[in-house]
Motif scaffolding. Sequence first.
Motif, PDB file in Angstrom:
ATOM      1  N   THR A  49       0.805  -1.214   0.000  1.00  8.85           N
ATOM      2  CA  THR A  49       0.000   0.000   0.000  1.00  8.85           C
ATOM      3  C   THR A  49       0.844   1.274   0.000  1.00  8.85           C
ATOM      4  O   THR A  49       0.414   2.302  -0.526  1.00  8.85           O
ATOM      5  N   PHE A 109       0.241   3.632  -3.122  1.00  8.07           N
ATOM      6  CA  PHE A 109      -0.259   4.981  -2.862  1.00  8.07           C
ATOM      7  C   PHE A 109       0.551   6.005  -3.642  1.00  8.07           C
ATOM      8  O   PHE A 109      -0.010   6.941  -4.231  1.00  8.07           O
ATOM      9  N   ILE A 111      -4.708   4.777   5.450  1.00 10.64           N
ATOM     10  CA  ILE A 111      -5.275   5.033   4.125  1.00 10.64           C
ATOM     11  C   ILE A 111      -6.798   4.925   4.179  1.00 10.64           C
ATOM     12  O   ILE A 111      -7.342   3.942   4.684  1.00 10.64           O
ATOM     13  N   GLN A 116      -9.419   5.657  -0.932  1.00  8.24           N
ATOM     14  CA  GLN A 116      -8.078   5.477  -1.503  1.00  8.24           C
ATOM     15  C   GLN A 116      -7.743   4.002  -1.673  1.00  8.24           C
ATOM     16  O   GLN A 116      -7.114   3.606  -2.671  1.00  8.24           O
TER      17      GLN A 116
END
Length: 356
Positions: free
Chosen positions: A196, A200, A219, A223
């Motif tokens: 992640t 991201f 997060i 997202q």
Amino acid sequence: MKLNADKILQSLNEEEVYSFMRNVLFRLDYLDTTAYPEKQFITDVRDLKKKYWQLYQQRTNPNREYEEQQVSKVHIVFDLSSSGSLKIALREILAAEGEKVIAFSDIFSVGPIWRLHTEEGLKKRKEWLFYHINLEEEYIDDFGEEFVKIRSQIDAIPDAIPIHIWYGDNAHEQTGLRVALYLLREKLNPIKLINTTKAFRTVFAEKKTDDYPRNTAEIASEQLAAIYQETSAKELTPVQRRELAKEWVTLSKSDKKLRLWENGHIHSVAEDYLDDCIIRSLQKLNKERGSNDFIKSARLIGEVIGHSLHVVGDGFIEYRVRELIVNGIFDIKGVPKAMRYYEVKFRSPQMLTGID
């Protein structure tokens, strides 16, 4: 450990709880107003409990969802916050059906992980957590049982169902990733990883910030949904799976109580490694306030967590604050049963300096 009654009640919805209580109260009325034998009352209530216990076992059977073909994909995450956010992303935002989330609830970056995949290792970790970290009594009581439950959920996944493992660039989730792949070592499922932190940066490249989330729990659901849609995760090869599982075996031989993620690797370090960071944080707060007055320990812990590059949880930082009190670095006002109940300051005026 929870009693059977606790487990039963927590598994019931509002209507079922009402039905259960109605049955019991009616039988109590019969007992008080008729010749209904007390022995028969006890037998009937036990039969009622047995019925609801069977319902609980059916609902918590790790194979049930697969037997009923309700699950087409499994996601594994390493904390309950990530689990909640991912469930919202999958069900409410993406309207994805048949995608199950399995969540570990431990913090793998702190505390002993020596042979955690064994009963002996679980016992040692539970004992350390009990004596060092301020956690809810229920969490400690259920610690070993919860790990075994998650393990049984992983064992129950049929070989044909694909698995996605979500993790970030921190020692907690990186260690959890290796734990999960060790538990999956005998299974044939296709496994894909979603980092992640890296995802991201790619999906939200326009943000142009150095403060990327290191932890999946940071997060938002929207997202995570975008990351899931836009990330092309590659399936792990058998060699990659074996290597990561072997890394867990190596990690689980250490007796260190703290793990940090640095330069792409998990490093096991002494548990007082972050003490200097805590001391510097208090010096910084003192400089901002212009005094060495007592300050809420929660404020200090928040300062450390907010500026730390490591995911270790506030419980561990609070433990180290208490150790600094024991070692004569900090003075205390209040009772350290939880961070909101006490305040700290430096015992020696010589500790006030040190911030540029």
